[in-house]
Design a protein around this motif. Structure first.
Motif: not given
Lengths: 218, 242
Positions: A81-108
């Motif tokens: 699967x070839x991802x263009x740089x923008x998609x790969x970047x957005x995906x990485x940002x999204x997954x990285x911050x999903x980890x942080x956000x999931x902890x926020x939701x858990x606190x909620x």
């Protein structure tokens, strides 16, 4: 030292690149907020996933985003699967911050009184209805400021996408620098842009916090 | 997560690295990556020291300094919290030489990351100092201590305990930010990974090892800070009951 004419000359190019940065921020954050919610809900709904998910979250949070960006960008082609740089970047940002956000939701979710769950069971509500109508409406408003902070943090991480040659603000500034041998103006302008955006968004988050705190006590 | 789970994770990741080192596809990359990891660790340690120093100075300046010092501290905090770490590194690396100040890449890395995390740390130091009960100040005044004595002997030791958990998070933030120094030509762990990946295209083994090494480093920080916290809090509790 500082050339104003040059500054105004590069401003349109930088403004165009800023749009890419903001796009990456918004797409990345939508992904992070959704995926984070899914992670947080899964660990409540399916108890045996709690441990693997917390290890996964710990793993994502304790390794650098830059490495994760490289990893996604280079590892997908080896699966065909070839991802263009923008998609790969957005995906990485999204997954990285999903980890942080999931902890926020858990606190909620953890802040919802036990009685709310018990009352939902007593009223014979399905788990889906319980979440949609009882838990989520109470859990989300108090954590909006925390999510907002992560939105700003994510925005400030977008320059990392320059490492995989996404034409966002930092990459554009570097290209201008290498073409004209003047780094002072482009990089300073990028810094000022981020400073302005973070100050504005900090004001917005404070306003949102005030608005939410004004809600009648439950 | 409890400290036991963290230690289990640490041992598991070290064992996993050791196991992978026995396999040909992985063992090729390990020595180079470990070399990079040493540089990463050096930058992290020096950066953390600078961050703590900057944070304490600017928090004290912001809380108790005269007006100009207060403004200076505020300016520092807002600028370094408001812009990206990468922009700051590039600014120090590309722009500063044009004003006649050329720094070694290593110095830029330590300075940039230390100043960046120090700005975040300033707020956590300030919060911790303000969380010390008012009565402590009043008691110190009643004992006729000077302001410096109060801070040094009464307030800071108590604030220290409250500061440890947020500093743990910031140190990990700093460790993760060291990956950025690969973009200013330092051959740290991330740089080695990039370089090996470009020459061999063996993405999965290289990046698996890199992620594991970063995980080990950050687990070491987390566990260390937890132990420090336990030790410091124990001292405080003993002091209260005596």
């Amino acid at each position: 030292m500082w050339d104003w004419a040059f500054t105004f000359e590069i401003l349109p190019t930088l403004a165009k690149a800023a749009v890419i940065s903001i796009e990456a921020t918004l797409l990345g954050f939508v992904l992070a907020a959704t995926l984070g919610l899914v992670l947080a809900l899964t660990r409540i709904a399916v108890p045996w996933t709690a441990w693997p998910i917390s290890v996964l979250v710990e793993l994502i949070r304790s390794t650098p985003l830059l490495i994760q960006i490289f990893f996604l960008y280079f590892v997908f082609p080896s699966f065909g699967v070839t991802l263009d740089a923008f998609t790969a970047g957005v995906l990485a940002l999204g997954i990285h911050y999903a980890a942080y956000c999931s902890e926020v939701y858990r606190a909620g979710f953890d802040n919802i009184p036990r009685g709310q769950w018990e009352a939902s069971i007593a009223l014979n509500l399905s788990p889906w209805t319980t979440f949609r109508d009882i838990i989520i409406p109470q859990a989300i408003p108090p954590i909006v400021p925390a999510l907002g902070n992560y939105l700003v943090a994510l925005f400030k991480e977008t320059p990392l996408l320059s490492a995989i040659a996404v034409l966002e603000l930092m990459q554009t500034a570097k290209i201008i620098g290498s073409e004209t041998f003047r780094y002072t103006e482009p990089i300073t302008m990028v810094g000022l842009f981020f400073l302005a955006m973070s100050l504005v968004s900090a004001a917005f988050i404070r306003a949102a916090e005030r608005l939410l705190n004004r809600r009648p006590a439950r | 997560m409890g400290i036991r789970t963290l230690i289990v994770m640490l041992v598991a990741s070290i064992l996993l690295i050791a196991y992978l080192a026995t396999r040909d596809t992985y063992s090729l990359f390990l020595p180079g990556l470990l070399q990079g990891a040493v540089l990463t660790a050096e930058i992290t340690v020096l950066g953390c020291l600078l961050a703590v120093a900057m944070a304490v100075l600017s928090a004290l300046g912001k809380l108790y300094g005269p007006a100009p010092l207060r403004w200076l501290a505020n300016l520092y905090i807002e600028i370094f919290r408001g812009t990206s770490a990468l922009v700051q590194l590039f600014w120090l690396f590309f722009v500063l030489p044009q004003f006649g100040v050329s720094l070694e890449p290593f110095a830029v890395a330590v300075l940039g990351l230390g100043l960046n995390i120090g700005a975040y740390g300033a707020e956590c130091v300030r919060g911790a100092i303000q969380s010390v009960a008012r009565g402590q100040w009043e008691a110190a005044t009643a004992l006729n201590m000077t302001r410096l004595q109060m801070l040094r002997r009464i307030i800071l030791p108590q604030a220290f305990v409250a500061m440890i958990p947020p500093w743990g998070n910031l140190f990990i933030e700093l460790l993760k930010s060291t990956a950025l120094v690969s973009l200013i030509t330092l051959s740290d762990l991330a740089f080695k990974a990039q370089q090996m990946n470009q020459t061999t295209m063996k993405t999965i083994p290289i990046f698996t090892l890199v992620l594991l090494i970063y995980l080990v480093l950050s687990l070491l920080i987390t566990i260390g800070m937890r132990l420090l916290e336990q030790r410091a809090a124990k001292g405080l509790a003993r002091g209260r009951t005596a």
